[in-house]
Design a protein around this motif. Structure first.
Motif, PDB file in Angstrom:
ATOM      1  N   SER A  93      31.591-101.831  38.754  1.00 58.17           N
ATOM      2  CA  SER A  93      30.379-101.594  39.546  1.00 58.17           C
ATOM      3  C   SER A  93      30.152-100.094  39.709  1.00 58.17           C
ATOM      4  CB  SER A  93      30.508-102.257  40.921  1.00 58.17           C
ATOM      5  OG  SER A  93      31.553-101.666  41.651  1.00 58.17           O
ATOM      6  N   SER A  94      28.987 -99.749  40.231  1.00 54.74           N
ATOM      7  CA  SER A  94      28.617 -98.350  40.466  1.00 54.74           C
ATOM      8  C   SER A  94      28.730 -97.533  39.183  1.00 54.74           C
ATOM      9  CB  SER A  94      29.465 -97.733  41.590  1.00 54.74           C
ATOM     10  OG  SER A  94      29.318 -98.498  42.772  1.00 54.74           O
ATOM     11  N   THR A  95      27.987 -97.979  38.169  1.00 54.71           N
ATOM     12  CA  THR A  95      28.003 -97.295  36.869  1.00 54.71           C
ATOM     13  C   THR A  95      27.332 -95.931  36.974  1.00 54.71           C
ATOM     14  OG1 THR A  95      25.893 -98.267  36.196  1.00 54.71           O
ATOM     15  CG2 THR A  95      27.910 -99.505  35.626  1.00 54.71           C
ATOM     16  N   GLU A  96      27.580 -95.117  35.987  1.00 57.42           N
ATOM     17  CA  GLU A  96      26.999 -93.768  35.960  1.00 57.42           C
ATOM     18  C   GLU A  96      25.469 -93.820  36.004  1.00 57.42           C
ATOM     19  OE1 GLU A  96      27.037 -89.872  33.014  1.00 57.42           O
ATOM     20  OE2 GLU A  96      28.657 -91.331  32.857  1.00 57.42           O
ATOM     21  N   LYS A  97      24.860 -94.721  35.222  1.00 54.76           N
ATOM     22  CA  LYS A  97      23.388 -94.854  35.216  1.00 54.76           C
ATOM     23  C   LYS A  97      22.859 -95.267  36.582  1.00 54.76           C
ATOM     24  CE  LYS A  97      22.946 -97.825  31.925  1.00 54.76           C
ATOM     25  NZ  LYS A  97      22.422 -98.763  30.921  1.00 54.76           N
ATOM     26  N   THR A 124      35.888 -95.685  39.539  1.00 52.26           N
ATOM     27  CA  THR A 124      34.720 -95.713  40.422  1.00 52.26           C
ATOM     28  C   THR A 124      34.713 -94.498  41.337  1.00 52.26           C
ATOM     29  OG1 THR A 124      34.733 -98.115  40.337  1.00 52.26           O
ATOM     30  CG2 THR A 124      33.483 -97.095  42.125  1.00 52.26           C
ATOM     31  N   ILE A 125      35.860 -94.169  41.888  1.00 47.37           N
ATOM     32  CA  ILE A 125      35.966 -92.973  42.741  1.00 47.37           C
ATOM     33  C   ILE A 125      35.527 -91.742  41.955  1.00 47.37           C
ATOM     34  CG2 ILE A 125      37.577 -91.461  43.995  1.00 47.37           C
ATOM     35  CD1 ILE A 125      37.051 -94.119  45.423  1.00 47.37           C
ATOM     36  N   ASN A 126      35.976 -91.628  40.701  1.00 46.08           N
ATOM     37  CA  ASN A 126      35.596 -90.477  39.871  1.00 46.08           C
ATOM     38  C   ASN A 126      34.089 -90.429  39.639  1.00 46.08           C
ATOM     39  OD1 ASN A 126      38.307 -89.827  39.711  1.00 46.08           O
ATOM     40  ND2 ASN A 126      38.578 -90.648  37.645  1.00 46.08           N
ATOM     41  N   ARG A 127      33.460 -91.584  39.374  1.00 49.29           N
ATOM     42  CA  ARG A 127      32.003 -91.606  39.163  1.00 49.29           C
ATOM     43  C   ARG A 127      31.264 -91.209  40.433  1.00 49.29           C
ATOM     44  NH1 ARG A 127      33.290 -96.314  36.031  1.00 49.29           N
ATOM     45  NH2 ARG A 127      32.714 -97.704  37.762  1.00 49.29           N
ATOM     46  N   LEU A 128      31.747 -91.669  41.572  1.00 45.59           N
ATOM     47  CA  LEU A 128      31.107 -91.307  42.845  1.00 45.59           C
ATOM     48  C   LEU A 128      31.225 -89.808  43.106  1.00 45.59           C
ATOM     49  CD1 LEU A 128      32.352 -94.330  44.961  1.00 45.59           C
ATOM     50  CD2 LEU A 128      29.973 -93.872  44.308  1.00 45.59           C
ATOM     51  N   LYS A 129      32.384 -89.254  42.805  1.00 45.38           N
ATOM     52  CA  LYS A 129      32.574 -87.811  42.971  1.00 45.38           C
ATOM     53  C   LYS A 129      31.668 -87.031  42.022  1.00 45.38           C
ATOM     54  CE  LYS A 129      37.279 -87.848  44.788  1.00 45.38           C
ATOM     55  NZ  LYS A 129      38.697 -87.529  44.529  1.00 45.38           N
ATOM     56  N   GLU A 130      31.574 -87.499  40.768  1.00 48.67           N
ATOM     57  CA  GLU A 130      30.689 -86.839  39.799  1.00 48.67           C
ATOM     58  C   GLU A 130      29.232 -86.898  40.244  1.00 48.67           C
ATOM     59  OE1 GLU A 130      31.424 -88.470  35.873  1.00 48.67           O
ATOM     60  OE2 GLU A 130      33.563 -88.049  36.058  1.00 48.67           O
ATOM     61  N   ALA A 131      28.872 -87.936  40.985  1.00 51.76           N
ATOM     62  CA  ALA A 131      27.516 -88.077  41.501  1.00 51.76           C
ATOM     63  C   ALA A 131      27.325 -87.289  42.803  1.00 51.76           C
ATOM     64  CB  ALA A 131      27.191 -89.555  41.731  1.00 51.76           C
ATOM     65  N   SER A 132      28.355 -86.577  43.231  1.00 53.11           N
ATOM     66  CA  SER A 132      28.337 -85.758  44.453  1.00 53.11           C
ATOM     67  C   SER A 132      28.139 -86.562  45.725  1.00 53.11           C
ATOM     68  CB  SER A 132      27.264 -84.662  44.353  1.00 53.11           C
ATOM     69  OG  SER A 132      27.525 -83.823  43.256  1.00 53.11           O
TER      70      SER A 132
END
Length: 159
Positions: A93-97, A124-132
């Motif tokens: 869940s919570s994909t980059e797109k 997922t944590i990494n994607r959330l961090k990348e999304a600021s």
């Protein structure tokens, strides 16, 4: 956004997009929508959009990538202030797109300590961090409470 109406007390229930409105606050059901066919039980989770005059957020239940993609394809998503992260922070869940479309400032994850699934997953944590997104989770902080006053969000967590 909402049409048709049935009143009960001071809240209005709108039939077409299945909305509940109280004053200027609205909760809209984005999925299930009668059109999308979920691949599994998690995909049948309700995805709700919460909007006030000042802020908005999305609650994704146990929805995963397929449901996120459906909403992206149907152009039912836009920037929100907060995201209740899907499926307890599962890597599916919570994909980059999805995160790029929502651009949430806050990400809230509901997951128990030492759960057998390892939620939230590091991907997922990494994607959330990348999304600021600023991340809050129930595993470390306990219950999470959001309060809004004229566009300012206050977060409290407690056990």
């Amino acid at each position: 956004m909402c049409t048709g109406r049935a009143e009960k007390h001071s809240h209005r229930i709108y039939e077409r997009r299945r909305c509940i409105r109280s004053g200027e606050d609205t909760i809209s059901c984005l999925l299930p929508d009668g059109e999308y066919q979920a691949e599994d039980e998690n995909g049948k989770s309700m995805i709700l959009l919460y909007q006030t005059k000042y802020i908005s957020g999305i609650f994704t239940g146990d929805a995963g990538e397929a449901e996120e993609n459906w909403l992206l394809e149907k152009q039912r998503l836009w920037k929100v202030d907060f995201l209740k992260v899907g499926h307890h922070g599962s890597k599916y869940s919570s994909t980059e797109k999805f995160l790029k479309a929502l651009s949430p400032e806050l990400a809230l994850i509901s997951c128990g300590e030492n759960n057998r699934y390892g939620h939230p997953h590091q991907e997922t944590i990494n994607r959330l961090k990348e999304a600021s997104a600023e991340i809050f989770d129930t595993m470390e902080g306990g219950q999470i409470s959001l309060e809004e006053e004229k566009g300012r969000i206050t977060i409290q967590s407690f056990r």
